[in-house]
Scaffold this motif. Sequence first.
Motif, PDB file in Angstrom:
ATOM      1  N   ARG A  88      -0.104  11.287   7.989  1.00  0.00           N
ATOM      2  CA  ARG A  88       0.305  10.295   7.341  1.00  0.00           C
ATOM      3  C   ARG A  88      -0.280   8.979   7.668  1.00  0.00           C
ATOM      4  O   ARG A  88      -0.560   8.467   8.946  1.00  0.00           O
ATOM      5  N   ILE A  89      -0.533   8.166   6.724  1.00  0.00           N
ATOM      6  CA  ILE A  89      -0.816   7.028   6.963  1.00  0.00           C
ATOM      7  C   ILE A  89       0.085   5.707   6.108  1.00  0.00           C
ATOM      8  O   ILE A  89       0.338   6.215   4.816  1.00  0.00           O
ATOM      9  N   VAL A  90       0.442   4.907   6.992  1.00  0.00           N
ATOM     10  CA  VAL A  90       1.530   3.744   6.121  1.00  0.00           C
ATOM     11  C   VAL A  90       0.369   2.571   5.970  1.00  0.00           C
ATOM     12  O   VAL A  90      -0.142   2.097   6.831  1.00  0.00           O
ATOM     13  N   VAL A  91       0.372   2.248   4.589  1.00  0.00           N
ATOM     14  CA  VAL A  91      -0.012   0.792   4.215  1.00  0.00           C
ATOM     15  C   VAL A  91       1.349  -0.254   3.844  1.00  0.00           C
ATOM     16  O   VAL A  91       1.605   0.352   2.891  1.00  0.00           O
ATOM     17  N   ALA A  92       1.593  -1.052   4.868  1.00  0.00           N
ATOM     18  CA  ALA A  92       2.493  -1.646   4.456  1.00  0.00           C
ATOM     19  C   ALA A  92       2.310  -3.157   4.714  1.00  0.00           C
ATOM     20  O   ALA A  92       1.306  -3.779   5.062  1.00  0.00           O
ATOM     21  N   CYS A  93       3.201  -4.265   3.988  1.00  0.00           N
ATOM     22  CA  CYS A  93       3.164  -5.582   3.910  1.00  0.00           C
ATOM     23  C   CYS A  93       3.261  -6.033   5.558  1.00  0.00           C
ATOM     24  O   CYS A  93       3.567  -5.392   6.419  1.00  0.00           O
ATOM     25  N   MET A  94       2.441  -7.080   5.941  1.00  0.00           N
ATOM     26  CA  MET A  94       2.490  -7.560   7.198  1.00  0.00           C
ATOM     27  C   MET A  94       3.836  -8.478   7.624  1.00  0.00           C
ATOM     28  O   MET A  94       3.990  -8.906   8.524  1.00  0.00           O
ATOM     29  N   PRO A 125       1.491  -4.847   0.523  1.00  0.00           N
ATOM     30  CA  PRO A 125       0.212  -5.039   0.889  1.00  0.00           C
ATOM     31  C   PRO A 125      -0.712  -4.862  -0.337  1.00  0.00           C
ATOM     32  O   PRO A 125      -0.513  -4.716  -1.315  1.00  0.00           O
ATOM     33  N   ASP A 126      -2.161  -5.215  -0.054  1.00  0.00           N
ATOM     34  CA  ASP A 126      -3.079  -5.125  -1.130  1.00  0.00           C
ATOM     35  C   ASP A 126      -4.078  -4.238  -0.452  1.00  0.00           C
ATOM     36  O   ASP A 126      -4.959  -4.316   0.239  1.00  0.00           O
ATOM     37  N   ILE A 156      -0.146   9.419   2.046  1.00  0.00           N
ATOM     38  CA  ILE A 156      -0.242   7.996   2.207  1.00  0.00           C
ATOM     39  C   ILE A 156       0.913   7.141   1.451  1.00  0.00           C
ATOM     40  O   ILE A 156       1.389   7.558   0.663  1.00  0.00           O
ATOM     41  N   VAL A 157       1.608   6.412   2.643  1.00  0.00           N
ATOM     42  CA  VAL A 157       2.936   5.814   1.841  1.00  0.00           C
ATOM     43  C   VAL A 157       2.603   4.099   2.041  1.00  0.00           C
ATOM     44  O   VAL A 157       2.226   3.563   3.014  1.00  0.00           O
ATOM     45  N   VAL A 158       2.817   3.738   0.531  1.00  0.00           N
ATOM     46  CA  VAL A 158       2.765   2.213   0.438  1.00  0.00           C
ATOM     47  C   VAL A 158       4.134   1.683   0.526  1.00  0.00           C
ATOM     48  O   VAL A 158       4.723   1.806  -0.206  1.00  0.00           O
ATOM     49  N   VAL A 159       4.162   0.635   1.597  1.00  0.00           N
ATOM     50  CA  VAL A 159       5.521   0.050   1.950  1.00  0.00           C
ATOM     51  C   VAL A 159       5.373  -1.415   1.260  1.00  0.00           C
ATOM     52  O   VAL A 159       4.705  -2.191   2.158  1.00  0.00           O
ATOM     53  N   ALA A 160       6.161  -1.624   0.168  1.00  0.00           N
ATOM     54  CA  ALA A 160       6.259  -3.036  -0.182  1.00  0.00           C
ATOM     55  C   ALA A 160       7.604  -3.209  -0.270  1.00  0.00           C
ATOM     56  O   ALA A 160       8.462  -2.535  -0.137  1.00  0.00           O
ATOM     57  N   HIS A 161       7.983  -4.647  -0.476  1.00  0.00           N
ATOM     58  CA  HIS A 161       9.055  -5.135  -0.410  1.00  0.00           C
ATOM     59  C   HIS A 161       9.717  -6.517  -1.380  1.00  0.00           C
ATOM     60  O   HIS A 161       8.815  -6.916  -1.809  1.00  0.00           O
ATOM     61  N   SER A 162      10.812  -6.693  -1.278  1.00  0.00           N
ATOM     62  CA  SER A 162      11.402  -7.890  -2.079  1.00  0.00           C
ATOM     63  C   SER A 162      11.375  -8.954  -1.145  1.00  0.00           C
ATOM     64  O   SER A 162      11.002  -8.842   0.037  1.00  0.00           O
ATOM     65  N   ASP A 163      11.312 -10.203  -2.000  1.00  0.00           N
ATOM     66  CA  ASP A 163      11.380 -11.653  -1.197  1.00  0.00           C
ATOM     67  C   ASP A 163       9.827 -11.476  -0.637  1.00  0.00           C
ATOM     68  O   ASP A 163       9.665 -11.915   0.794  1.00  0.00           O
ATOM     69  N   CYS A 164       8.677 -11.182  -1.205  1.00  0.00           N
ATOM     70  CA  CYS A 164       7.452 -10.850  -0.458  1.00  0.00           C
ATOM     71  C   CYS A 164       6.671 -12.018  -0.716  1.00  0.00           C
ATOM     72  O   CYS A 164       6.325 -12.748  -1.869  1.00  0.00           O
ATOM     73  N   GLY A 165       6.177 -12.693   0.632  1.00  0.00           N
ATOM     74  CA  GLY A 165       5.418 -14.061   0.476  1.00  0.00           C
ATOM     75  C   GLY A 165       4.033 -13.793  -0.283  1.00  0.00           C
ATOM     76  O   GLY A 165       3.713 -14.832  -0.820  1.00  0.00           O
ATOM     77  N   ALA A 166       3.348 -12.689  -0.145  1.00  0.00           N
ATOM     78  CA  ALA A 166       2.215 -12.421  -0.993  1.00  0.00           C
ATOM     79  C   ALA A 166       2.514 -12.776  -2.386  1.00  0.00           C
ATOM     80  O   ALA A 166       1.604 -13.091  -3.153  1.00  0.00           O
ATOM     81  N   CYS A 167       3.409 -11.887  -3.046  1.00  0.00           N
ATOM     82  CA  CYS A 167       3.797 -11.940  -4.364  1.00  0.00           C
ATOM     83  C   CYS A 167       4.339 -13.388  -4.873  1.00  0.00           C
ATOM     84  O   CYS A 167       3.840 -13.883  -5.793  1.00  0.00           O
ATOM     85  N   SER A 168       4.859 -14.078  -3.976  1.00  0.00           N
ATOM     86  CA  SER A 168       5.272 -15.180  -4.210  1.00  0.00           C
ATOM     87  C   SER A 168       4.156 -16.245  -4.275  1.00  0.00           C
ATOM     88  O   SER A 168       3.976 -17.023  -5.266  1.00  0.00           O
ATOM     89  N   ILE A 169       3.111 -16.213  -3.623  1.00  0.00           N
ATOM     90  CA  ILE A 169       1.772 -16.903  -3.525  1.00  0.00           C
ATOM     91  C   ILE A 169       1.131 -16.684  -4.616  1.00  0.00           C
ATOM     92  O   ILE A 169       0.764 -17.267  -5.527  1.00  0.00           O
ATOM     93  N   ALA A 170       1.178 -15.227  -5.106  1.00  0.00           N
ATOM     94  CA  ALA A 170       0.357 -14.989  -6.506  1.00  0.00           C
ATOM     95  C   ALA A 170       1.160 -15.481  -7.723  1.00  0.00           C
ATOM     96  O   ALA A 170       0.523 -15.969  -8.787  1.00  0.00           O
TER      97      ALA A 170
END
Length: 261
Positions: free
Chosen positions: A18-24, A49-50, A74-88
Amino acid sequence: MVVALAEHGNASQPKPARIVVACMDRRLSDYLDRTYNDGSTLFIRNAGPDASRLTATISGLVNKYKDGDRKIEIVVVAHSDCGACSIAYSALKEGKIFDDIIKSSVVEGYKSLSFSTRNELESKNPGLQIDRIYASLPGSGSISVLPDFVKISSLKVPEHLSGEHELIIARPSDVKYAEMMQAAKAPDFNTYIVQAATLKEILPDTFAAVVILGARRISFVAVNAESAEAVADDMKSLRKQQFIKDRMDPDKDIALVRVLR
Ligand SMILES: [Zn+2]
Protein backbone atom coordinates in the motif's frame (compact mmCIF):
# COMPACT_ATOMS: atom_id res chain seq x y z
CA MET A 1 17.27 5.79 -9.38
CA VAL A 2 14.19 7.01 -7.58
CA VAL A 3 13.32 3.61 -6.13
CA ALA A 4 16.56 3.40 -4.20
CA LEU A 5 15.55 6.45 -2.24
CA ALA A 6 12.53 5.00 -0.42
CA GLU A 7 13.25 4.31 3.18
CA HIS A 8 12.27 1.43 5.37
CA GLY A 9 12.67 1.78 9.05
CA ASN A 10 12.68 -1.97 9.43
CA ALA A 11 14.19 -4.05 6.66
CA SER A 12 12.62 -7.25 7.98
CA GLN A 13 9.08 -6.01 7.27
CA PRO A 14 7.33 -7.57 4.26
CA LYS A 15 7.27 -5.42 1.17
CA PRO A 16 4.49 -2.84 1.36
CA ALA A 17 1.51 -3.36 -0.86
CA ARG A 18 0.00 0.00 0.00
CA ILE A 19 1.10 3.52 -0.87
CA VAL A 20 -0.66 6.51 0.67
CA VAL A 21 -0.49 9.79 -1.24
CA ALA A 22 -1.70 12.49 1.16
CA CYS A 23 -1.86 16.25 1.57
CA MET A 24 0.97 17.78 3.61
CA ASP A 25 -1.58 19.44 5.94
CA ARG A 26 -0.37 19.64 9.56
CA ARG A 27 -3.72 18.34 10.88
CA LEU A 28 -3.64 15.01 8.97
CA SER A 29 -0.55 13.31 10.41
CA ASP A 30 -2.26 11.86 13.49
CA TYR A 31 -5.11 10.56 11.31
CA LEU A 32 -2.67 9.00 8.83
CA ASP A 33 -0.75 7.28 11.63
CA ARG A 34 -3.93 5.85 13.12
CA THR A 35 -5.69 4.91 9.90
CA TYR A 36 -2.99 3.69 7.56
CA ASN A 37 0.32 3.10 9.32
CA ASP A 38 0.37 -0.69 9.65
CA GLY A 39 4.16 -0.84 9.30
CA SER A 40 4.00 -1.86 5.65
CA THR A 41 2.51 1.23 4.05
CA LEU A 42 4.66 3.86 2.39
CA PHE A 43 3.64 7.50 2.67
CA ILE A 44 4.14 10.31 0.13
CA ARG A 45 2.89 13.86 0.76
CA ASN A 46 2.69 17.23 -0.93
CA ALA A 47 0.22 20.13 -1.14
CA GLY A 48 -3.21 18.86 -2.18
CA PRO A 49 -2.02 16.17 -2.74
CA ASP A 50 -1.11 16.81 -6.36
CA ALA A 51 -0.16 13.50 -7.96
CA SER A 52 0.97 15.19 -11.17
CA ARG A 53 4.03 16.51 -9.34
CA LEU A 54 4.78 13.15 -7.70
CA THR A 55 4.68 10.83 -10.71
CA ALA A 56 8.41 10.03 -10.50
CA THR A 57 8.13 9.04 -6.84
CA ILE A 58 4.88 7.09 -7.30
CA SER A 59 6.01 5.14 -10.37
CA GLY A 60 9.36 4.45 -8.71
CA LEU A 61 7.66 2.90 -5.68
CA VAL A 62 5.14 0.98 -7.80
CA ASN A 63 7.91 -0.50 -9.93
CA LYS A 64 9.76 -1.52 -6.81
CA TYR A 65 6.75 -3.34 -5.35
CA LYS A 66 5.36 -4.78 -8.56
CA ASP A 67 6.20 -8.27 -7.66
CA GLY A 68 4.53 -11.06 -9.63
CA ASP A 69 0.78 -11.01 -9.10
CA ARG A 70 0.94 -9.03 -5.91
CA LYS A 71 -1.76 -6.38 -5.67
CA ILE A 72 -0.76 -2.82 -4.99
CA GLU A 73 -3.21 -0.37 -3.47
CA ILE A 74 -2.72 3.38 -3.63
CA VAL A 75 -4.87 5.61 -1.43
CA VAL A 76 -5.27 9.33 -2.19
CA VAL A 77 -5.96 11.24 1.05
CA ALA A 78 -7.40 14.71 0.49
CA HIS A 79 -9.42 16.83 2.90
CA SER A 80 -11.75 19.74 3.57
CA ASP A 81 -10.38 23.22 4.39
CA CYS A 82 -7.33 22.45 2.22
CA GLY A 83 -4.73 25.20 1.81
CA ALA A 84 -3.70 24.01 -1.66
CA CYS A 85 -7.30 24.10 -2.91
CA SER A 86 -7.70 27.50 -1.29
CA ILE A 87 -4.64 28.84 -3.14
CA ALA A 88 -5.89 27.38 -6.44
CA TYR A 89 -9.38 28.79 -5.88
CA SER A 90 -8.07 32.28 -5.04
CA ALA A 91 -5.79 32.29 -8.08
CA LEU A 92 -8.18 30.79 -10.63
CA LYS A 93 -11.49 32.31 -9.49
CA GLU A 94 -10.53 35.51 -7.66
CA GLY A 95 -7.44 36.55 -9.61
CA LYS A 96 -5.16 36.54 -6.60
CA ILE A 97 -1.47 36.69 -7.57
CA PHE A 98 0.99 34.13 -6.23
CA ASP A 99 4.73 33.66 -6.72
CA ASP A 100 5.73 31.95 -9.99
CA ILE A 101 6.79 28.75 -8.23
CA ILE A 102 3.28 28.41 -6.72
CA LYS A 103 1.54 29.41 -9.97
CA SER A 104 3.39 26.80 -12.00
CA SER A 105 2.80 24.03 -9.46
CA VAL A 106 -0.09 24.29 -6.99
CA VAL A 107 -2.28 26.53 -9.17
CA GLU A 108 -1.42 24.83 -12.46
CA GLY A 109 -2.38 21.50 -10.91
CA TYR A 110 -6.08 22.49 -10.78
CA LYS A 111 -6.34 24.51 -13.97
CA SER A 112 -7.87 21.63 -15.95
CA LEU A 113 -10.63 21.07 -13.39
CA SER A 114 -14.10 22.54 -13.85
CA PHE A 115 -15.51 23.92 -10.58
CA SER A 116 -17.36 26.96 -9.32
CA THR A 117 -16.91 26.85 -5.54
CA ARG A 118 -14.05 25.98 -3.24
CA ASN A 119 -16.06 23.04 -1.85
CA GLU A 120 -16.60 21.72 -5.34
CA LEU A 121 -12.88 21.97 -6.05
CA GLU A 122 -12.06 20.10 -2.84
CA SER A 123 -14.60 17.36 -3.47
CA LYS A 124 -13.35 16.81 -7.04
CA ASN A 125 -9.71 16.77 -5.95
CA PRO A 126 -9.39 13.04 -5.06
CA GLY A 127 -10.91 11.96 -8.39
CA LEU A 128 -8.56 14.26 -10.31
CA GLN A 129 -5.54 12.79 -8.52
CA ILE A 130 -6.74 9.21 -9.02
CA ASP A 131 -7.09 9.82 -12.78
CA ARG A 132 -3.58 11.23 -12.82
CA ILE A 133 -2.10 8.26 -11.00
CA TYR A 134 -3.78 5.76 -13.36
CA ALA A 135 -2.62 7.82 -16.36
CA SER A 136 0.96 7.83 -15.09
CA LEU A 137 1.01 4.04 -14.59
CA PRO A 138 0.04 2.59 -17.95
CA GLY A 139 -0.66 -1.13 -18.04
CA SER A 140 -0.87 -1.43 -14.28
CA GLY A 141 -3.94 -3.64 -14.14
CA SER A 142 -3.16 -5.01 -10.69
CA ILE A 143 -3.15 -1.58 -9.07
CA SER A 144 -6.22 -0.04 -7.50
CA VAL A 145 -6.28 3.63 -6.59
CA LEU A 146 -8.83 4.64 -3.95
CA PRO A 147 -10.04 7.98 -2.56
CA ASP A 148 -10.23 9.03 1.09
CA PHE A 149 -11.70 12.46 1.69
CA VAL A 150 -11.19 13.57 5.31
CA LYS A 151 -13.48 16.12 6.92
CA ILE A 152 -11.19 18.16 9.12
CA SER A 153 -14.11 18.81 11.50
CA SER A 154 -14.20 15.07 12.23
CA LEU A 155 -10.60 15.05 13.51
CA LYS A 156 -9.56 15.72 17.08
CA VAL A 157 -7.43 18.75 16.30
CA PRO A 158 -6.78 20.96 19.36
CA GLU A 159 -8.80 24.13 18.91
CA HIS A 160 -6.42 26.80 20.09
CA LEU A 161 -2.97 25.77 18.97
CA SER A 162 -0.24 28.20 19.88
CA GLY A 163 3.36 28.18 18.69
CA GLU A 164 4.89 28.46 15.28
CA HIS A 165 4.40 26.20 12.32
CA GLU A 166 7.17 23.83 11.33
CA LEU A 167 8.02 21.60 8.39
CA ILE A 168 9.38 18.07 8.15
CA ILE A 169 10.92 16.91 4.87
CA ALA A 170 11.40 13.16 4.46
CA ARG A 171 11.72 10.47 1.82
CA PRO A 172 8.75 8.13 1.29
CA SER A 173 8.73 5.86 4.33
CA ASP A 174 6.73 3.67 6.69
CA VAL A 175 7.83 5.56 9.80
CA LYS A 176 5.06 6.99 11.98
CA TYR A 177 4.68 10.75 11.99
CA ALA A 178 4.46 10.72 15.79
CA GLU A 179 7.94 9.24 15.83
CA MET A 180 9.30 11.72 13.28
CA MET A 181 7.84 14.70 15.13
CA GLN A 182 9.16 13.49 18.46
CA ALA A 183 12.67 13.03 17.02
CA ALA A 184 12.54 16.47 15.39
CA LYS A 185 10.99 18.06 18.51
CA ALA A 186 8.31 19.34 16.13
CA PRO A 187 4.81 19.89 17.52
CA ASP A 188 1.97 17.61 16.47
CA PHE A 189 -0.84 19.43 14.60
CA ASN A 190 1.54 22.35 13.90
CA THR A 191 3.97 20.54 11.60
CA TYR A 192 3.50 20.23 7.84
CA ILE A 193 5.07 17.14 6.33
CA VAL A 194 6.28 16.71 2.74
CA GLN A 195 7.63 13.41 1.43
CA ALA A 196 8.97 12.50 -1.99
CA ALA A 197 11.94 10.67 -3.44
CA THR A 198 13.60 13.90 -4.53
CA LEU A 199 13.75 17.40 -3.09
CA LYS A 200 13.06 18.80 -6.55
CA GLU A 201 9.54 17.32 -6.58
CA ILE A 202 8.59 18.96 -3.30
CA LEU A 203 10.37 22.29 -3.64
CA PRO A 204 7.13 24.20 -4.44
CA ASP A 205 5.48 22.62 -1.38
CA THR A 206 8.44 23.60 0.78
CA PHE A 207 8.15 27.14 -0.59
CA ALA A 208 4.42 27.12 0.27
CA ALA A 209 5.12 25.87 3.80
CA VAL A 210 7.70 28.57 4.46
CA VAL A 211 6.40 31.57 2.52
CA ILE A 212 2.61 31.11 2.62
CA LEU A 213 2.04 28.98 5.73
CA GLY A 214 4.82 30.55 7.79
CA ALA A 215 6.84 27.50 8.85
CA ARG A 216 9.78 28.78 10.86
CA ARG A 217 11.87 25.63 11.28
CA ILE A 218 12.62 22.72 8.93
CA SER A 219 13.73 19.23 9.95
CA PHE A 220 15.04 16.79 7.37
CA VAL A 221 14.25 13.35 8.75
CA ALA A 222 16.40 10.38 7.70
CA VAL A 223 15.35 6.96 8.93
CA ASN A 224 18.24 4.82 7.82
CA ALA A 225 21.98 5.17 7.59
CA GLU A 226 22.21 4.53 3.84
CA SER A 227 20.11 7.51 2.87
CA ALA A 228 21.34 9.93 5.53
CA GLU A 229 24.02 11.30 3.23
CA ALA A 230 21.59 11.94 0.38
CA VAL A 231 19.20 13.62 2.81
CA ALA A 232 22.06 15.78 4.08
CA ASP A 233 22.76 16.82 0.47
CA ASP A 234 19.09 17.82 0.09
CA MET A 235 19.44 19.93 3.20
CA LYS A 236 22.53 21.66 1.82
CA SER A 237 20.80 22.52 -1.43
CA LEU A 238 17.68 23.82 0.34
CA ARG A 239 19.83 26.07 2.53
CA LYS A 240 21.00 27.82 -0.65
CA GLN A 241 17.49 28.71 -1.83
CA GLN A 242 16.83 32.43 -1.74
CA PHE A 243 13.39 32.10 -0.13
CA ILE A 244 15.04 30.26 2.75
CA LYS A 245 17.82 32.82 3.15
CA ASP A 246 15.24 35.61 3.15
CA ARG A 247 13.22 34.12 5.99
CA MET A 248 15.43 31.85 8.06
CA ASP A 249 18.86 31.36 9.45
CA PRO A 250 19.68 28.41 7.14
CA ASP A 251 22.19 26.86 9.57
CA LYS A 252 20.21 27.36 12.75
CA ASP A 253 16.65 26.77 11.55
CA ILE A 254 17.23 23.79 9.24
CA ALA A 255 18.55 20.56 10.75
CA LEU A 256 19.05 16.89 9.94
CA VAL A 257 17.33 14.45 12.28
CA ARG A 258 17.93 10.72 12.31
CA VAL A 259 15.21 8.40 13.45
CA LEU A 260 17.15 5.33 14.46
CA ARG A 261 15.24 2.10 14.04
ZN1 LIG B 1 -4.49 20.14 2.11
